[in-house]
Design a protein around this motif. Structure first.
Motif, PDB file in Angstrom:
ATOM      1  N   ILE A 293       0.859  -1.179   0.000  1.00  0.00           N
ATOM      2  CA  ILE A 293       0.000   0.000   0.000  1.00  0.00           C
ATOM      3  C   ILE A 293       0.896   1.229   0.000  1.00  0.00           C
ATOM      4  CG2 ILE A 293      -1.746   1.243   1.302  1.00  0.00           C
ATOM      5  CD1 ILE A 293      -2.904  -1.229   0.364  1.00  0.00           C
ATOM      6  N   CYS A 294       0.505   2.198  -0.793  1.00  0.00           N
ATOM      7  CA  CYS A 294       1.306   3.416  -0.894  1.00  0.00           C
ATOM      8  C   CYS A 294       1.129   4.249   0.363  1.00  0.00           C
ATOM      9  CB  CYS A 294       0.845   4.198  -2.117  1.00  0.00           C
ATOM     10  SG  CYS A 294       1.789   5.691  -2.374  1.00  0.00           S
ATOM     11  N   VAL A 295       2.205   4.908   0.766  1.00  0.00           N
ATOM     12  CA  VAL A 295       2.137   5.665   2.006  1.00  0.00           C
ATOM     13  C   VAL A 295       2.007   7.155   1.750  1.00  0.00           C
ATOM     14  CG1 VAL A 295       3.315   6.031   4.191  1.00  0.00           C
ATOM     15  CG2 VAL A 295       3.565   3.894   3.018  1.00  0.00           C
ATOM     16  N   HIS A 296       2.235   7.564   0.518  1.00  0.00           N
ATOM     17  CA  HIS A 296       2.207   8.992   0.219  1.00  0.00           C
ATOM     18  C   HIS A 296       0.799   9.542   0.442  1.00  0.00           C
ATOM     19  CE1 HIS A 296       2.602  12.733  -1.983  1.00  0.00           C
ATOM     20  NE2 HIS A 296       3.895  12.541  -2.017  1.00  0.00           N
ATOM     21  N   PRO A 297       0.661  10.620   1.246  1.00  0.00           N
ATOM     22  CA  PRO A 297      -0.685  11.070   1.632  1.00  0.00           C
ATOM     23  C   PRO A 297      -1.516  11.598   0.476  1.00  0.00           C
ATOM     24  CG  PRO A 297       0.993  12.569   2.476  1.00  0.00           C
ATOM     25  CD  PRO A 297       1.704  11.397   1.937  1.00  0.00           C
ATOM     26  N   GLU A 298      -0.869  12.298  -0.468  1.00  0.00           N
ATOM     27  CA  GLU A 298      -1.688  12.858  -1.548  1.00  0.00           C
ATOM     28  C   GLU A 298      -2.164  11.786  -2.498  1.00  0.00           C
ATOM     29  OE1 GLU A 298       0.307  17.278  -1.683  1.00  0.00           O
ATOM     30  OE2 GLU A 298      -0.258  16.274  -3.538  1.00  0.00           O
ATOM     31  N   VAL A 299      -1.307  10.821  -2.731  1.00  0.00           N
ATOM     32  CA  VAL A 299      -1.730   9.710  -3.579  1.00  0.00           C
ATOM     33  C   VAL A 299      -2.909   8.998  -2.934  1.00  0.00           C
ATOM     34  CG1 VAL A 299      -1.023   7.504  -4.558  1.00  0.00           C
ATOM     35  CG2 VAL A 299       0.555   9.423  -4.555  1.00  0.00           C
ATOM     36  N   ASN A 300      -2.800   8.777  -1.621  1.00  0.00           N
ATOM     37  CA  ASN A 300      -3.878   8.083  -0.921  1.00  0.00           C
ATOM     38  C   ASN A 300      -5.167   8.875  -0.959  1.00  0.00           C
ATOM     39  OD1 ASN A 300      -2.164   6.052  -0.310  1.00  0.00           O
ATOM     40  ND2 ASN A 300      -1.889   6.577   1.835  1.00  0.00           N
ATOM     41  N   GLN A 301      -5.023  10.180  -0.835  1.00  0.00           N
ATOM     42  CA  GLN A 301      -6.225  11.015  -0.862  1.00  0.00           C
ATOM     43  C   GLN A 301      -6.902  10.916  -2.220  1.00  0.00           C
ATOM     44  OE1 GLN A 301      -5.494  15.170  -0.590  1.00  0.00           O
ATOM     45  NE2 GLN A 301      -7.294  15.565   0.647  1.00  0.00           N
ATOM     46  N   TYR A 302      -6.080  10.974  -3.252  1.00  0.00           N
ATOM     47  CA  TYR A 302      -6.633  10.878  -4.597  1.00  0.00           C
ATOM     48  C   TYR A 302      -7.351   9.553  -4.795  1.00  0.00           C
ATOM     49  CZ  TYR A 302      -6.709  10.568  -9.686  1.00  0.00           C
ATOM     50  OH  TYR A 302      -7.103  10.413 -10.981  1.00  0.00           O
ATOM     51  N   ILE A 303      -6.704   8.481  -4.361  1.00  0.00           N
ATOM     52  CA  ILE A 303      -7.304   7.159  -4.547  1.00  0.00           C
ATOM     53  C   ILE A 303      -8.610   7.051  -3.764  1.00  0.00           C
ATOM     54  CG2 ILE A 303      -6.987   4.703  -4.106  1.00  0.00           C
ATOM     55  CD1 ILE A 303      -4.066   5.040  -4.703  1.00  0.00           C
TER      56      ILE A 303
END
Lengths: 214, 444
Positions: free
Chosen positions: A56-66
């Motif tokens: 799972i990706c940890v980058h916050p903006e990527v997670n927000q987008y997803i």
């Protein structure tokens, strides 16, 4: 996920199917990002889903987008108007190179009793994840500097319905242009399908070999 | 020969056509063969594909003694991809075993897929998984649910110790190994295994294997490394098992019905929690304590209720409030030693609240109380008899209530203090008589 599903109303069963689908979609997107090396492997952390390790990706903006993407898709799905979800990988010129497509059909509710504790569903979702992991062995590698986006194929009424609410949430879904959707010389690689009473979907990859070679 | 070629064809199908990841475990369970045979099949398959110049990727299981770091030699078991095989072998001082772990079409990104590949298969056969393996303990029986949690840790320990001490040979090494002679005691077991392998090996190309064994320097193979290898790959899983055992142990302890023990443990642990003395178990310990607190609170409430009732019934000379069982006035996390003086205070205002509320609600609320009342009456023989009798009195919720209620919490709150302080009070009153004794000591 282990629930007693005894003589459920159809609406409850559909709701469960929708929730499980959203969870699965999120995990699948992360897995595809990892396996196709769209982000460097260091950004990913190992977590557990369906009792197996997933990246799972940890980058916050990527997670927000997803998360926003998945929320939007679940809204389309709630009115049963969602046909396909596609994670499209494009090159620098925004030409699609690969599409991971999930086709969704209305599940056959009659069999909810056979999979009461959702164990079989969990098993089939695990095999989906395994196939995603294996897919990169059968696909040509991607060039550097790729971007990715998610396309949802749905009916016009559903899209119009959600447009206003999406605008409020600052996450509008726009109609995709011809250029972004058509792929030349596409070949299909089927991955997996499942016909559980809660989720009825099949996953395959469309790849355009022409663009990749260039 | 015929069966082997069939198996190899199946293997080819699995790997090339279906794009599967074939681990030796999966192969052994699916084809119902011994794990050593499965490993052998994978090896022959890899060799054949190399000959045909078809690319298949393989991962290997390597175990051996590591070069000492900080003067400490470790025995490692690792699953590594083909590319890193040579470098890894060089990093070990002695290599005890190498065998093919899995075969797949393309290189793997990480070990997730390896775990995923045989997850379902292994889980389905969880209790029969030893059918095709060499490490067996005949007396091991699956225990009943109740006994399982405390036994789990012991089993894991025996497994681990078993793997490190036991060793068995596979077909490769049966002809070449010298160490076999050294392990005389276990040799009998291996003789059987070796004969099995010898038969299998006769069918396959012997020369190929001889070359391969020389290359791979196989000395002995440890079958128990299946579990250990898995442990290596699934460190998290074991860590989670460890945490689960931690929880399991605590639930096991909770099941003990003695209230005092539970309270003592919780007193200690809650004191520790307050002091924050255990940094090591910060993550796990705190979680478990909170879980225990949450779970045991309900138990504690019931037990405390029982205790209070017992204590209240013991003190028969004082007035008793015939209240309904005290649920909320008994605050839950109040068994800590430091806030013990707080508890009577907490309880008394709460008790006061409860009766005060009904009075505020109106005068319709009636209270029934049992009072010890001396009664005088005429006996049969005409004698006057005075006896103390329990009588129930119903009183209106009136102003007369609060003052008597206030009195009752005070005598009852000392009752609600722990039994041990209460027990101490009689000796304390009795100590007045023994002042002479203490004075005896003070003189010195």
């Amino acid at each position: 996920m282990i629930k007693e599903l005894n003589g459920m109303a159809e609406s409850e069963a559909t709701q469960i199917g929708l929730d499980i689908f959203s969870e699965f979609l999120e995990v699948a997107i992360h897995s595809i990002l990892y396996n196709r090396e769209l982000y460097p492997a260091g950004v990913f952390e190992r977590r557990k889903k369906y009792n197996v390790p997933v990246q799972i990706c940890v980058h916050p903006e990527v997670n927000q987008y997803i998360t926003q993407v998945v929320n939007g898709i679940s809204e389309f799905n709630s009115s049963n108007q969602l046909e396909k979800v596609a994670l499209v990988v494009c090159n620098k010129e925004l030409q699609p190179l690969e599409k991971f497509i999930l086709e969704i059909n209305k599940p056959d509710m009659a069999q909810t009793q056979t999979d009461r504790y959702l164990y079989q569903l969990e098993q089939s979702l695990r095999s989906f994840l395994l196939k995603i992991n294996m897919a990169d062995s059968l696909l040509t590698p991607l060039p550097a500097d790729c971007t990715w986006t998610v396309h949802a194929t749905t009916s016009e009424s559903a899209a119009a319905k959600r447009f206003d609410t999406n605008l409020e949430n600052n996450f509008p879904w726009l109609e995709a242009s011809e250029k972004e959707t058509t792929m030349d010389n596409a070949s299909i690689l089927p991955l997996k399908s499942t016909t559980s009473p809660y989720i009825n979907m099949q996953m395959y990859v469309e790849e355009s070999k022409e663009c990749k070679d260039s | 020969m015929a069966t082997d070629s069939m198996y190899l064809e199946n293997l080819e199908e699995y790997v090339n056509d279906e794009g599967k990841i074939v681990t030796y475990k999966w192969l052994s369970l699916n084809l119902h063969v011994h794990v050593n045979e499965a490993k052998q099949m994978l090896y022959t398959f890899v060799e054949e594909q190399k000959k045909r110049k078809i690319h298949v990727a393989a991962t290997y299981f390597v175990s051996g003694m590591c070069k000492s770091v900080d003067g400490c030699q470790t025995y490692t078991c690792t699953v590594i991809p083909e590319e890193e095989l040579e470098t890894f072998k060089n990093s070990l001082t002695t290599v005890h075993s190498i065998h093919v772990y899995s075969v797949q079409k393309a290189g793997l990104k990480d070990s997730n897929s390896l775990y995923l590949a045989d997850y379902d298969c292994v889980k389905e056969n969880l209790f029969e998984i030893h059918k095709y393996r060499s490490i067996k303990y005949g007396k091991a029986q699956p225990s009943s649910e109740a006994k399982r949690p405390p036994i789990k840790t012991a089993q894991e320990e025996t497994k681990v110790s078993g793997t490190s001490s036991a060793a068995s040979t596979n077909g490769h090494s049966s002809s070449n190994t010298k160490k076999d002679a050294k392990k005389g005691g276990i040799a009998g077991m291996f003789a059987n295994a070796a004969t099995k392998k010898a038969d299998a090996s006769k069918k396959a190309d012997a020369s190929k294997k001889a070359d391969a064994s020389k290359e791979q320097e196989i000395k002995a193979e440890i079958n128990g490394t299946t579990t250990a290898g898995k442990a290596d790959k699934n460190n998290r899983k074991d860590a989670k098992k460890g945490v689960a055992n931690f929880f399991a142990n605590h639930t096991g302890k909770k099941a003990a019905p003695k209230t005092m023990e539970v309270k003592k443990e919780e007193n200690e642990k809650e004191a520790e929690k307050k002091k924050d003395t255990k940094p090591k178990q910060n993550g796990k310990g705190k979680r478990s304590k909170q879980a225990r607190n949450g779970d045991s609170d309900e138990e504690g409430n019931k037990k405390k209720r029982r205790r209070i009732r017992i204590e209240m019934s013991e003190s028969s000379e004082e007035e008793m409030d015939y209240e309904s069982p005290v649920p909320s006035p008994v605050p839950s996390p109040t068994r800590e030693p430091s806030p013990v003086p707080d508890t009577p205070e907490k309880e008394s205002p709460k008790k006061q609240e409860v009766p005060v509320k009904p009075s505020q609600n109106g005068e319709k609320h009636r209270k029934r109380r049992r009072k010890l009342v001396p009664k005088t009456f005429m006996d049969e023989d005409g004698y006057m008899v005075t006896e103390k009798v329990w009588e129930s009195e119903s009183t209106d919720a009136s102003d007369a209530e609060p003052p008597p209620v206030k009195e009752t919490p005070k005598p009852s709150s000392p009752q609600k203090k722990k039994a041990s302080p209460k027990k101490k009070s009689p000796p304390s009153t009795g100590s007045k008589k023994q002042t002479s004794l203490s004075s005896f000591f003070t003189k010195k």
